[in-house]
Design an enzyme around this catalytic site. Structure first.
Site, PDB file in Angstrom:
ATOM      1  N   HIS A   1       0.844  -1.197   0.000  1.00  0.00           N
ATOM      2  CA  HIS A   1       0.000   0.000   0.000  1.00  0.00           C
ATOM      3  C   HIS A   1       0.871   1.236   0.000  1.00  0.00           C
ATOM      4  O   HIS A   1       1.980   1.230   0.531  1.00  0.00           O
ATOM      5  CB  HIS A   1      -0.944   0.025   1.205  1.00  0.00           C
ATOM      6  CG  HIS A   1      -0.258  -0.154   2.525  1.00  0.00           C
ATOM      7  ND1 HIS A   1       0.142  -1.386   2.985  1.00  0.00           N
ATOM      8  CD2 HIS A   1       0.132   0.736   3.460  1.00  0.00           C
ATOM      9  CE1 HIS A   1       0.730  -1.243   4.149  1.00  0.00           C
ATOM     10  NE2 HIS A   1       0.754   0.039   4.470  1.00  0.00           N
TER      11      HIS A   1
ATOM     12  N   HIS B   1       0.805   5.297   1.136  1.00  0.00           N
ATOM     13  CA  HIS B   1       0.143   6.333   1.931  1.00  0.00           C
ATOM     14  C   HIS B   1       0.213   7.643   1.152  1.00  0.00           C
ATOM     15  O   HIS B   1       1.286   8.007   0.648  1.00  0.00           O
ATOM     16  CB  HIS B   1       0.889   6.576   3.246  1.00  0.00           C
ATOM     17  CG  HIS B   1       0.908   5.409   4.179  1.00  0.00           C
ATOM     18  ND1 HIS B   1       0.125   5.361   5.312  1.00  0.00           N
ATOM     19  CD2 HIS B   1       1.624   4.266   4.167  1.00  0.00           C
ATOM     20  CE1 HIS B   1       0.372   4.232   5.959  1.00  0.00           C
ATOM     21  NE2 HIS B   1       1.277   3.541   5.284  1.00  0.00           N
TER      22      HIS B   1
END
Ligand code: AMP
Length: 141
Positions: free
Chosen positions: A105, A107
């Site tokens: 992922h 941010h």
């Protein structure tokens, strides 16, 4: 060393499948983008690929190429919506780098002149606030 293989039994696969609720700002065949429940700054979102990868180290480069296009698109919308002066893009690979969820992922964190982001958020942000912010960002993508 604590590196390992991708394990599909993680919280982000449950969010992708809809088994765990999230405040979504974007979704297509490549990724989902959601509000981080412990934002370091208001408007902190995560961009999560649907294809399984543990982190930057093992992701398929073709998947990464598609993903980063979405990251840019969403970052532009977050910056605009949150009236941010800049965007911090962060990706942690492995525990030593701060990774806590072992599904790749990115941010996207809004930054402001003269304002420090939260370093140690302990409380999850209220659902209503996340929902409101998600709706604003979603409308800007
Ligand atoms: P990292 O430390 O880079 O692995 O980031 C994991 C991020 O996922 C943290 O910022 C958490 O606040 C966030 N997070 C964990 N669980 C959830 C969840 N259920 N919904 C949204 N964000 C989450």
């Amino acid at each position: 060393m604590m590196t390992g293989r991708y394990d599909p039994n993680n919280i982000f696969t449950k969010i992708i499948s809809g088994d765990i609720p999230s405040h979504n700002v974007y979704e297509d065949e490549i990724c989902i983008s959601i509000m981080d429940i412990m934002p370091e700054s208001k408007g902190h979102v995560l961009v999560i690929p649907k294809a399984g990868a543990r982190n930057l180290i093992d992701v398929d480069p073709a998947d990464l190429a598609e993903l980063i296009k979405r990251v840019q698109k969403i970052a532009v919308a977050v910056k605009k919506t949150m009236h941010a002066d800049g965007i911090l893009l962060r990706q942690s690979s492995e525990e030593v780098a701060g990774q806590t969820v072992y599904h790749l992922h990115f941010h996207i964190i809004p930054c402001y002149a003269g304002k420090q982001n939260n370093k140690h958020v302990t409380n999850a942000t209220m659902n209503e606030e996340l929902a409101e912010t998600a709706a604003l960002i979603k409308a800007a993508i």
